[in-house]
Each structure stands twice: as C-alpha cells, then as structure tokens.
Design a protein around this motif. Structure first.
Motif, mmCIF file in Angstrom:
data_model
loop_
_atom_site.group_PDB
_atom_site.id
_atom_site.type_symbol
_atom_site.label_atom_id
_atom_site.label_comp_id
_atom_site.label_asym_id
_atom_site.label_seq_id
_atom_site.Cartn_x
_atom_site.Cartn_y
_atom_site.Cartn_z
ATOM 1 N N GLY A 7 0.813 -1.215 0.000
ATOM 2 C CA GLY A 7 0.000 0.000 0.000
ATOM 3 C C GLY A 7 0.846 1.263 0.000
ATOM 4 N N GLU A 8 1.900 1.263 0.818
ATOM 5 C CA GLU A 8 2.796 2.421 0.862
ATOM 6 C C GLU A 8 3.528 2.612 -0.462
ATOM 7 O OE1 GLU A 8 4.364 0.436 3.880
ATOM 8 O OE2 GLU A 8 3.264 1.419 5.503
ATOM 9 N N MET A 9 3.906 1.491 -1.096
ATOM 10 C CA MET A 9 4.587 1.580 -2.389
ATOM 11 C C MET A 9 3.647 2.169 -3.440
ATOM 12 S SD MET A 9 7.467 1.096 -3.856
ATOM 13 C CE MET A 9 8.384 -0.105 -2.963
ATOM 14 N N ALA A 10 2.373 1.778 -3.411
ATOM 15 C CA ALA A 10 1.400 2.316 -4.367
ATOM 16 C C ALA A 10 1.223 3.823 -4.164
ATOM 17 C CB ALA A 10 0.066 1.592 -4.221
ATOM 18 N N VAL A 11 1.178 4.265 -2.916
ATOM 19 C CA VAL A 11 1.051 5.699 -2.639
ATOM 20 C C VAL A 11 2.272 6.446 -3.158
ATOM 21 C CG1 VAL A 11 0.992 7.402 -0.769
ATOM 22 C CG2 VAL A 11 -0.481 5.406 -0.670
ATOM 23 N N LEU A 12 3.468 5.889 -2.979
ATOM 24 C CA LEU A 12 4.684 6.525 -3.480
ATOM 25 C C LEU A 12 4.677 6.626 -5.002
ATOM 26 C CD1 LEU A 12 7.404 4.971 -1.152
ATOM 27 C CD2 LEU A 12 6.536 7.312 -1.138
ATOM 28 N N VAL A 13 4.210 5.600 -5.681
ATOM 29 C CA VAL A 13 4.145 5.624 -7.145
ATOM 30 C C VAL A 13 3.163 6.696 -7.616
ATOM 31 C CG1 VAL A 13 3.418 4.295 -9.169
ATOM 32 C CG2 VAL A 13 4.899 3.244 -7.453
ATOM 33 N N VAL A 14 1.996 6.773 -6.971
ATOM 34 C CA VAL A 14 1.008 7.790 -7.343
ATOM 35 C C VAL A 14 1.570 9.189 -7.091
ATOM 36 C CG1 VAL A 14 -1.254 8.743 -6.745
ATOM 37 C CG2 VAL A 14 -0.977 6.281 -7.047
ATOM 38 N N LEU A 15 2.235 9.401 -5.969
ATOM 39 C CA LEU A 15 2.851 10.698 -5.686
ATOM 40 C C LEU A 15 3.913 11.047 -6.718
ATOM 41 C CD1 LEU A 15 3.210 10.752 -1.801
ATOM 42 C CD2 LEU A 15 1.818 12.259 -3.216
ATOM 43 N N ALA A 16 4.724 10.067 -7.106
ATOM 44 C CA ALA A 16 5.748 10.311 -8.121
ATOM 45 C C ALA A 16 5.105 10.708 -9.444
ATOM 46 C CB ALA A 16 6.623 9.076 -8.296
ATOM 47 N N VAL A 18 2.182 12.193 -9.855
ATOM 48 C CA VAL A 18 1.589 13.523 -9.707
ATOM 49 C C VAL A 18 2.668 14.600 -9.709
ATOM 50 C CG1 VAL A 18 0.332 15.024 -8.092
ATOM 51 C CG2 VAL A 18 -0.475 12.703 -8.532
ATOM 52 N N ILE A 19 3.759 14.360 -8.977
ATOM 53 C CA ILE A 19 4.799 15.384 -8.847
ATOM 54 C C ILE A 19 5.600 15.536 -10.136
ATOM 55 C CG2 ILE A 19 6.945 15.959 -7.647
ATOM 56 C CD1 ILE A 19 5.723 14.684 -5.152
ATOM 57 N N PHE A 20 6.047 14.437 -10.710
ATOM 58 C CA PHE A 20 6.938 14.520 -11.863
ATOM 59 C C PHE A 20 6.196 14.476 -13.196
ATOM 60 C CE2 PHE A 20 9.719 12.762 -8.508
ATOM 61 C CZ PHE A 20 10.620 13.801 -8.450
ATOM 62 N N GLY A 21 5.038 13.869 -13.235
ATOM 63 C CA GLY A 21 4.229 13.837 -14.458
ATOM 64 C C GLY A 21 4.962 13.218 -15.626
ATOM 65 N N ASP A 22 5.104 14.021 -16.708
ATOM 66 C CA ASP A 22 5.729 13.524 -17.941
ATOM 67 C C ASP A 22 7.239 13.339 -17.807
ATOM 68 O OD1 ASP A 22 3.268 13.564 -19.153
ATOM 69 O OD2 ASP A 22 3.520 15.587 -19.981
ATOM 70 N N LEU A 24 8.823 11.814 -15.457
ATOM 71 C CA LEU A 24 9.161 10.651 -14.634
ATOM 72 C C LEU A 24 10.181 9.736 -15.308
ATOM 73 C CD1 LEU A 24 8.656 9.296 -11.931
ATOM 74 C CD2 LEU A 24 6.794 8.031 -12.976
ATOM 75 N N PRO A 25 10.075 9.430 -16.613
ATOM 76 C CA PRO A 25 11.105 8.589 -17.234
ATOM 77 C C PRO A 25 12.496 9.223 -17.194
ATOM 78 C CG PRO A 25 9.164 8.651 -18.612
ATOM 79 C CD PRO A 25 8.954 9.647 -17.519
ATOM 80 N N GLN A 26 12.554 10.553 -17.367
ATOM 81 C CA GLN A 26 13.855 11.231 -17.313
ATOM 82 C C GLN A 26 14.438 11.164 -15.902
ATOM 83 O OE1 GLN A 26 12.857 15.128 -18.634
ATOM 84 N NE2 GLN A 26 12.855 14.583 -20.817
ATOM 85 N N VAL A 27 13.605 11.378 -14.884
ATOM 86 C CA VAL A 27 14.064 11.325 -13.502
ATOM 87 C C VAL A 27 14.538 9.912 -13.159
ATOM 88 C CG1 VAL A 27 13.327 11.536 -11.098
ATOM 89 C CG2 VAL A 27 12.626 13.252 -12.766
ATOM 90 N N ALA A 28 13.803 8.900 -13.613
ATOM 91 C CA ALA A 28 14.200 7.514 -13.357
ATOM 92 C C ALA A 28 15.524 7.202 -14.047
ATOM 93 C CB ALA A 28 13.115 6.556 -13.818
#
Length: 118
Positions: A7-16, A18-22, A24-28
C-alpha cells in the motif's frame, strides 16, 4: 526492503506520477545513472584499497570486516554448521557432551548464584 508495504509503495508511485508527471522517465533514468556511477566509484575504491594493501592481502574482502563474518570465518571451520547450531569445536569430543552440560532446573528453581562473578 526498507520495510515498505504494498500500500505504501502504491502511494509513493502515485505521488511520483503527480509530482513529476511527464518527466518521470527522465528522472528515473537520471537516478539509474547516479546509482551506476556510485557503484563504479565504490568498486574503484575497493580496487584501490586492495592494490594499496599489497599482494599479501589479495584475498581480502571488505565483507570480512563485518564482526559476524569475521568470527564465523576465523573461529569456526564451517560457517553453515555454526548457523545450524553446531559449532564444530567440541563435536568430536564425547566427554565434553557429558561433563559440560549443567543439570536442567526444575520449574521455579533458582539457578546457582556466584557473588564473585558479578
């Protein structure tokens, strides 16, 4: 890992998302490159340390500095036996098994007290 549940991992993914949006692949990708560089630096430092110690320490491993690993490697012949409750120190000595064991205490009985030992 890090004691994070599903559950905590799912919340972190959703936050990521929302925060990084498009982006996210560059940040990863940047995080992956940083991790790879960190591993290369750690391996380089390890190689420099082994080279600086000289040929007499060619089998030196950083993991040997862990106290549990050190004791298991240097005091016990086979570390797996130690983990399974067999130390290997007195396994072959039948007299040790007979003389070294203390009698078991009955329920409610107090163990012997040695005032000089404390």
């Amino acid at each position: 890992m890090f004691d994070v549940g599903l559950g905590e991992m799912a919340v972190l993914v959703v936050l990521a998302l929302v925060i990084f949006g498009d982006k996210l692949p560059q940040v990863a990708g940047q995080a992956g490159r940083m991790l790879r560089q960190f591993r290369e630096m750690a391996n380089s430092a390890k190689a420099d340390l082994q080279e600086g110690l000289g040929p007499e320490f060619k089998d030196f491993d950083i993991a040997d500095l862990n106290p549990k690993t050190f004791v298991r490697k240097h005091l016990f012949e086979d570390g797996d036996d130690f983990l399974n409750g067999k130390s290997g120190l007195f396994d072959d000595d039948p007299t040790y098994a007979k003389t070294a064991r203390e009698p078991e205490l009955a329920y409610g009985e107090r163990p012997p007290y040695d005032p000089e030992a404390t």
